[in-house]
Scaffold this motif. Structure first.
Motif, mmCIF file in Angstrom:
data_model
loop_
_atom_site.group_PDB
_atom_site.id
_atom_site.type_symbol
_atom_site.label_atom_id
_atom_site.label_comp_id
_atom_site.label_asym_id
_atom_site.label_seq_id
_atom_site.Cartn_x
_atom_site.Cartn_y
_atom_site.Cartn_z
ATOM 1 N N SER A 1 46.521 9.187 60.440
ATOM 2 C CA SER A 1 46.550 11.027 60.644
ATOM 3 C C SER A 1 46.103 11.842 60.028
ATOM 4 N N TRP A 2 45.789 13.469 59.224
ATOM 5 C CA TRP A 2 45.014 13.813 58.411
ATOM 6 C C TRP A 2 45.621 13.522 57.255
ATOM 7 N N TRP A 3 46.665 13.895 57.180
ATOM 8 C CA TRP A 3 46.385 13.366 55.310
ATOM 9 C C TRP A 3 45.931 11.534 55.151
ATOM 10 N N GLY A 4 45.900 10.769 55.802
ATOM 11 C CA GLY A 4 45.622 9.651 55.569
ATOM 12 C C GLY A 4 43.955 9.992 55.820
ATOM 13 N N PHE A 5 43.347 10.616 56.735
ATOM 14 C CA PHE A 5 41.444 10.980 56.300
ATOM 15 C C PHE A 5 41.289 11.970 54.640
ATOM 16 N N ALA A 6 41.999 12.141 54.594
ATOM 17 C CA ALA A 6 41.821 13.558 53.790
ATOM 18 C C ALA A 6 41.916 12.360 52.329
ATOM 19 N N CYS B 1 41.483 9.033 51.864
ATOM 20 C CA CYS B 1 40.283 8.825 52.443
ATOM 21 C C CYS B 1 39.302 9.073 51.871
ATOM 22 N N PHE B 2 38.862 10.661 52.105
ATOM 23 C CA PHE B 2 38.027 11.305 52.184
ATOM 24 C C PHE B 2 37.937 11.332 50.801
ATOM 25 N N VAL B 3 39.131 11.187 49.814
ATOM 26 C CA VAL B 3 39.003 11.963 48.181
ATOM 27 C C VAL B 3 39.022 10.612 47.601
ATOM 28 N N LEU B 4 39.396 9.638 47.946
ATOM 29 C CA LEU B 4 39.069 7.785 47.533
ATOM 30 C C LEU B 4 37.625 7.922 47.746
ATOM 31 N N ALA C 1 28.212 13.427 41.408
ATOM 32 C CA ALA C 1 29.321 13.866 41.834
ATOM 33 C C ALA C 1 28.620 13.539 43.362
ATOM 34 N N GLY C 2 29.184 13.395 45.018
ATOM 35 C CA GLY C 2 28.463 13.651 45.867
ATOM 36 C C GLY C 2 29.450 14.642 46.465
ATOM 37 N N VAL C 3 30.850 15.461 47.097
ATOM 38 C CA VAL C 3 31.285 16.483 46.946
ATOM 39 C C VAL C 3 32.008 17.245 46.199
#
Length: 312
Positions: free
Chosen positions: A77-82, A84-87, A204-206
């Motif tokens: 889902s959108w929040w799952g991807f968000a 995952c991206f942060v972690l 940092a990466g992002v």
């Protein structure tokens, strides 16, 4: 499970941006590119792609095996991807930090820092030997939390795409709110610098907030010319030497060292020696601060870079 690799779609954009930066360099910074250096960077990128194809499947198989032991099921889902991206970016911060603080990891990561030029082609200097460091272990907690390995791979791909554009001197500073949260060319120029003030900073990466949170942030300072590369420059464009020189150095140091110190040459920070014949980044910075303490303590916010570092 989608079969999607974002970096494959980004390659034409990478090429276009490199060409645009070359045009900018011809007009504003003719020393920003050097033909042999750029060719070496391109060769690094090609070799890294081949290495990824050879070993990526084995890592994916391992991650899929670990995934059966997951604690939760994070949805696609959108929040799952968000999340995952942060972690995944937090994971990247620690992998990157280990890459500078443990010589075994540095032997692979040093490839990315070996150029004395800072341009978009430098971003292509990726390791051929990353599989030897076992850095993939840092991603296993995400798998166990329930993020599918493919989701992690997609997020890591977007992370890599983001980091491409920050390898440039063509961009001064982004808006203040953006600089406060995100990694930018200014922040990442600091990371690639060999100036004592800047050594081992801004991993940092992002999201630059990780460096601010964990005490490794350093802003770019006006009036201090940045020197790029590594503390002991390669002095060569030989591709194989560029790829393997640090692994060779580790082997030589371990061979010569007394038995009780051999493992330290693998696991301690780059520059460490049992006889003090070389210096670590911490020692270089401490000596610099002792010599320039008064000036460093007097640096005010007015001296922080409002643009790119002064031209060479």
């Amino acid at each position: 499970m989608p079969d999607f690799n974002p970096t494959e779609y980004a390659v034409p954009g990478f090429v276009a941006l490199v060409l645009l930066e070359m045009l900018w360099a011809r007009r504003h910074r003719r020393d920003a590119y050097e033909a042999r250096d750029t060719l070496t960077s391109l060769a690094f990128g090609l070799g890294s792609t081949v290495s990824g194809l050879l070993f990526g499947g084995a890592f994916l198989a391992l991650f899929l095996w670990v995934w059966q032991f997951r604690l939760f099921d994070v949805p696609w889902s959108w929040w799952g991807f968000a999340l995952c991206f942060v972690l995944d970016d937090l994971k990247y911060y620690w992998v990157h930090r280990f890459g500078h603080r443990v010589r075994w990891f540095w032997a692979s990561h040093v490839n990315h820092h070996s150029s004395q030029h800072y341009n978009l082609s430098t971003a292509l200097r990726q390791s051929w030997t990353g599989f030897l460091t076992l850095g993939f272990v840092f991603a296993l907690p995400l798998v166990l939390l329930g993020f599918h390995p493919a989701m992690i791979a997609i997020c890591a791909g977007f992370n890599l795409i983001y980091q491409f554009w920050i390898h440039t001197e063509a961009i001064d500073r982004m808006p203040r709110w953006f600089e406060a949260v995100m990694n930018t060319p200014s922040h990442h120029r600091v990371h690639h610098a060999t100036n004592p003030r800047y050594l081992d900073r801004n991993y940092a990466g992002v999201f630059i907030v990780w460096d601010k949170l964990f005490g490794t942030f350093e802003p770019e300072v006006r009036g201090e010319k940045i020197r790029y590369g590594i503390v002991k420059q390669l002095g060569s464009f030989d591709l194989l030497w560029s790829v393997f020189h640090e692994w060779i150095g580790i082997a030589q140091d371990m061979w010569r060292a007394p038995w009780k110190h051999k493992l330290s040459y693998l696991l301690r920070e780059p520059g460490w020696t049992h006889d003090g014949s070389r210096e670590t980044s911490d020692q270089i910075r401490a000596a610099w601060r002792e010599r320039n303490g008064e000036r460093e303590n007097s640096v005010s916010s007015d001296n922080l870079v409002a643009g790119k570092p002064e031209a060479a």
